[in-house]
Design a protein around this motif. Structure first.
Motif, PDB file in Angstrom:
ATOM      1  N   SER A 122      -1.705  -4.529  -6.064  1.00 49.47           N
ATOM      2  CA  SER A 122      -1.915  -5.971  -6.196  1.00 49.47           C
ATOM      3  C   SER A 122      -2.950  -6.208  -7.302  1.00 49.47           C
ATOM      4  CB  SER A 122      -2.389  -6.539  -4.860  1.00 49.47           C
ATOM      5  OG  SER A 122      -3.457  -5.781  -4.341  1.00 49.47           O
ATOM      6  N   GLU A 144       1.786  -8.649   0.995  1.00 47.03           N
ATOM      7  CA  GLU A 144       2.362  -7.486   0.338  1.00 47.03           C
ATOM      8  C   GLU A 144       3.494  -6.856   1.157  1.00 47.03           C
ATOM      9  OE1 GLU A 144      -0.609  -7.834   1.468  1.00 47.03           O
ATOM     10  OE2 GLU A 144      -2.145  -7.512  -0.045  1.00 47.03           O
ATOM     11  N   HIS A 196     -10.931  -5.585   2.660  1.00 48.36           N
ATOM     12  CA  HIS A 196      -9.764  -6.139   1.976  1.00 48.36           C
ATOM     13  C   HIS A 196      -9.719  -7.636   2.060  1.00 48.36           C
ATOM     14  CE1 HIS A 196      -6.928  -2.856   1.071  1.00 48.36           C
ATOM     15  NE2 HIS A 196      -6.202  -3.826   0.563  1.00 48.36           N
ATOM     16  N   ASN A 198      -5.546  -7.928  -7.922  1.00 45.76           N
ATOM     17  CA  ASN A 198      -6.871  -8.495  -7.626  1.00 45.76           C
ATOM     18  C   ASN A 198      -7.949  -7.456  -7.862  1.00 45.76           C
ATOM     19  OD1 ASN A 198      -5.241  -7.564  -5.109  1.00 45.76           O
ATOM     20  ND2 ASN A 198      -7.374  -7.092  -4.630  1.00 45.76           N
ATOM     21  N   SER A 202      -5.221 -10.838  -2.303  1.00 45.92           N
ATOM     22  CA  SER A 202      -4.187 -10.537  -3.306  1.00 45.92           C
ATOM     23  C   SER A 202      -3.753 -11.829  -4.001  1.00 45.92           C
ATOM     24  CB  SER A 202      -2.985  -9.882  -2.631  1.00 45.92           C
ATOM     25  OG  SER A 202      -3.381  -8.681  -2.010  1.00 45.92           O
ATOM     26  N   LYS A 255      -9.549  -2.700 -11.548  1.00 43.29           N
ATOM     27  CA  LYS A 255      -9.677  -3.271 -10.205  1.00 43.29           C
ATOM     28  C   LYS A 255     -10.966  -2.881  -9.497  1.00 43.29           C
ATOM     29  CE  LYS A 255      -6.478  -3.047  -7.094  1.00 43.29           C
ATOM     30  NZ  LYS A 255      -5.911  -4.202  -6.413  1.00 43.29           N
TER      31      LYS A 255
HETATM   32 MG    MG Z   1      -3.893  -4.509  -2.638  1.00 42.29          MG
END
Ligand code: MG
Ligand code: TXA
Length: 344
Positions: free
Chosen positions: A144, A181, A234, A146, A152, A58
């Protein structure tokens, strides 16, 4: 690395595919899998080395701890130090989109807790996720799925976009229903505290535990969040996202879109069904009806990714009031927009 996609129907689960995916987990490899919130990037949660692969895949900062996913409440006993009767009241919401943070047991590898003394646990309701965890016979650590900083993933093709060639297996179990989430609640201190709002809202959770608190950062955005993950950039699309809330937002957005267009920029619009006719001359995506926040949360991340596929430079979007599920949605939108949220 070749990335294999295993398509599994939630209502008629192919156990051979589950066994195959579980064998990757047991061998210390990564498997992306669906949950009802977003797709997760899973590893054997008791294998430190396997969990470290998640951070690498990630590009995740090493101080950001992982959630352990369980398939039965009895799996908790070995993972956490203490469960009080008060905490158990929240268990009625499991399986579901809720993550609880406890003092950790000695079993938990450092990679999961990022060196801290607490562990986050979630019991998801997605049948494919549950089958995978049961078959792997271990808690599955999963953030997540991504690349860090991106929206996400809520479907297998979103995961594939970020993880092709990086992980061996993606389970395609269709779209994640909820789309944002889980609600993260810290139970390791004196007062239960929401660190990340989600489908289960503050208003709802306060009915269950009346001393439920919101983390300071969710009340005052200048405060530093207690949850490490909440302080990072994010959910960001490649395009610049600008969000508008208040009176006459569609008319304002339309004017602004025309201005950007004159400057030669390609503009995309995220708009509610009630107003979409106004934007026929722009690429637009619907966030559902204005009063239907569940649809908005379901499509939010996938719409941001779709706007990137359309190749727009700027996304103009209407936001919502920050209460109930609207608070959770705006928590994601603010981060995705790097705080370019404007109250008209
Ligand atoms: Mg995340
Ligand atoms: O719905 C979800 O929660 C999804 C699915 C896959 O289950 N997972 C997810 O994981 O969103 P992730 O890693 O993207 O977000 C987990 C959040 C991060 O903000 C992280 O910092 C926080 O939970 N977290 C995890 N363990 C923690 C701990 N021990 N203390 C405080 N925060 C923690």
């Amino acid at each position: 690395m070749k990335t294999e996609i295993l398509k599994i129907n939630r209502d008629n689960i192919n156990i051979d595919f589950i066994k195959k995916a579980a064998s990757f987990i047991k061998n210390g490899d990564l498997v992306a899998f669906p949950t009802e919130t977003v797709y997760g990037l899973g590893a054997d949660g008791l294998n430190d080395e396997a969990c470290r692969k998640i951070f690498k895949a990630k590009g995740r900062p090493s101080d950001n701890p992982l959630i352990l996913h369980i398939s039965h409440i009895s799996m908790l006993d070995n993972l956490v130090e203490e469960i009080t009767d008060k905490h158990r009241k929240l268990f009625d919401l499991w399986p579901g989109p809720m993550t609880l943070i406890f003092k950790k047991s000695d079993l938990i590898p450092d990679a999961v807790t990022a060196g801290g003394d607490t562990v986050a646990i979630r019991f998801p309701s997605d049948k494919v996720a549950l089958a995978l965890i049961s078959q792997a016979n271990t808690p599955i650590a999963a953030p997540s799925a991504n690349i860090s900083g991106r929206p996400s993933p809520t479907k297998a093709s979103d995961v594939y976009q970020d993880m092709d060639g990086i992980i061996p297996v993606i389970i395609d179990g269709g779209e994640s229903n909820i789309g944002i989430e889980s609600t993260v609640i810290d139970l390791s201190g004196d007062e239960p505290t929401i660190l990340r709002p989600g489908f289960y809202t503050y208003e709802f959770l306060k009915e269950i535990l009346d001393d439920m608190k919101l983390d300071d950062s969710l009340v005052d955005s200048t405060k530093i969040p207690k949850s490490p993950g909440q302080k990072y950039k994010h959910y960001a699309p490649k395009a610049k996202l600008r969000v508008f809330i208040g009176e006459n937002v569609p008319a304002y957005i339309l004017k602004l879109a025309d201005k950007y267009k004159e400057e030669g920029k390609k503009v995309g619009i995220l708009v509610f069904d009630e107003d979409k006719d106004k934007f026929a001359s722009y690429p637009y995506l619907s966030l559902g009806s204005r009063n239907d926040l569940s649809t908005m949360s379901h499509v939010l991340f996938s719409s941001l990714r779709e706007m990137d596929r359309l190749g727009v430079d700027i996304i103009l979007a209407e936001g919502v009031r920050e209460n109930h599920l609207g608070k959770s949605i705006m928590n994601r939108m603010k981060k995705a927009a790097a705080n370019d949220v404007n109250y008209l």
